[in-house]
Motif scaffolding. Structure first.
Motif, PDB file in Angstrom:
ATOM      1  N   GLY A 121       0.713  -1.132  -0.038  1.00 43.52           N
ATOM      2  CA  GLY A 121      -0.016  -0.053  -0.088  1.00 43.52           C
ATOM      3  C   GLY A 121       0.678   1.272   0.075  1.00 43.52           C
ATOM      4  N   THR A 122       1.991   1.171   0.634  1.00 49.37           N
ATOM      5  CA  THR A 122       2.952   2.577   0.723  1.00 49.37           C
ATOM      6  C   THR A 122       3.408   2.717  -0.572  1.00 49.37           C
ATOM      7  N   GLN A 123       3.768   1.490  -1.175  1.00 50.04           N
ATOM      8  CA  GLN A 123       4.448   1.763  -2.657  1.00 50.04           C
ATOM      9  C   GLN A 123       3.279   2.039  -3.729  1.00 50.04           C
ATOM     10  N   SER A 124       2.237   1.928  -3.549  1.00 50.38           N
ATOM     11  CA  SER A 124       1.389   2.431  -4.563  1.00 50.38           C
ATOM     12  C   SER A 124       0.407   3.578  -3.912  1.00 50.38           C
ATOM     13  N   ASP A 125       0.531   4.024  -3.037  1.00 46.70           N
ATOM     14  CA  ASP A 125      -0.303   5.197  -2.567  1.00 46.70           C
ATOM     15  C   ASP A 125       0.435   6.310  -1.702  1.00 46.70           C
ATOM     16  N   PRO A 126       0.909   7.525  -2.537  1.00 46.45           N
ATOM     17  CA  PRO A 126       1.929   8.405  -1.795  1.00 46.45           C
ATOM     18  C   PRO A 126       0.892   8.959  -0.559  1.00 46.45           C
ATOM     19  N   GLN A 127      -0.148   8.915  -0.460  1.00 42.75           N
ATOM     20  CA  GLN A 127      -0.641   9.304   0.854  1.00 42.75           C
ATOM     21  C   GLN A 127      -0.400   8.518   2.054  1.00 42.75           C
ATOM     22  N   LYS A 128      -0.285   7.156   1.848  1.00 45.66           N
ATOM     23  CA  LYS A 128       0.159   6.299   2.715  1.00 45.66           C
ATOM     24  C   LYS A 128       1.488   6.556   3.264  1.00 45.66           C
ATOM     25  N   ALA A 129       2.473   6.888   2.172  1.00 51.56           N
ATOM     26  CA  ALA A 129       3.699   7.121   2.531  1.00 51.56           C
ATOM     27  C   ALA A 129       3.885   8.162   3.186  1.00 51.56           C
ATOM     28  N   LEU A 130       3.179   9.241   3.043  1.00 54.31           N
ATOM     29  CA  LEU A 130       3.323  10.523   3.837  1.00 54.31           C
ATOM     30  C   LEU A 130       2.715  10.140   5.217  1.00 54.31           C
ATOM     31  N   HIS A 131       1.922   9.408   5.434  1.00 52.28           N
ATOM     32  CA  HIS A 131       1.331   9.099   6.768  1.00 52.28           C
ATOM     33  C   HIS A 131       2.401   8.554   7.615  1.00 52.28           C
ATOM     34  N   TRP A 132       3.127   7.570   6.936  1.00 51.53           N
ATOM     35  CA  TRP A 132       4.202   7.128   7.448  1.00 51.53           C
ATOM     36  C   TRP A 132       5.416   7.960   7.817  1.00 51.53           C
ATOM     37  N   ILE A 133       5.485   8.768   7.048  1.00 49.49           N
ATOM     38  CA  ILE A 133       6.726   9.935   7.233  1.00 49.49           C
ATOM     39  C   ILE A 133       6.376  10.739   8.440  1.00 49.49           C
TER      40      ILE A 133
END
Length: 163
Positions: free
Chosen positions: A71-83
């Motif tokens: 999900g993190t590799q397909s959804d930039p918003q999920k990556a932003l959440h993790w950051i």
């Protein structure tokens, strides 16, 4: 710049990229060895940070056990959440916690490391992947921060060598 500041800076650079990259460019797989995408590189970097965060509590570090959240590799918003979560963790670290000894598991066995040493590693690891991400995004003309993908020691070296 402290090791914590270096990591916060690397995550800020990734955040900047995530806020501007189009989702289709984030997910587009390149015809390169390993079939990478910007999302795969960012997920990979965040996986290392997540694993280190877990190890800061358990004192057991094994990067081979990364989450590998697709999900993190397909959804930039999920990556932003993790950051955001990772930056909060880094900002809450106390100086005396940096000396925390971690048991480090790798293919050949177990050794010991410290949280500080591994923070130095994940910051350098992020620099390396940012350089690869830059090469992937370059054809689309995204603005690129000058320091992204360049290690702080390289920037310092260039300052000393500048005429």
């Amino acid at each position: 710049m402290t090791v914590i500041e270096q990591n916060l800076h690397q995550l800020d650079l990734i955040r900047l990229i995530l806020r501007q990259v189009q989702p289709e460019h984030y997910r587009q797989v390149k015809d390169w060895p390993g079939e990478p995408s910007v999302g795969k590189h960012i997920r990979h970097v965040l996986d290392h940070y997540q694993q280190l965060w877990l190890a800061s509590d358990s004192q057991q570090l094994d990067y081979r056990l990364r989450l590998r959240d697709e999900g993190t590799q397909s959804d930039p918003q999920k990556a932003l959440h993790w950051i955001e979560r990772l930056q909060t963790w880094l900002q809450c670290l106390e100086a005396d916690e940096l000396d925390t000894q971690l048991s480090y598991q790798f293919a050949e066995g177990t050794t010991f490391t410290s949280l500080q040493r591994e923070l130095d590693f994940v910051a350098s690891h992020a620099v390396h992947h940012l350089a690869l991400i830059h090469a992937m995004l370059e054809p689309w003309g995204y603005p690129w921060p000058e320091e992204a993908g360049v290690h702080s020691s390289t920037r310092e070296y260039h300052k000393r060598c500048a005429p």
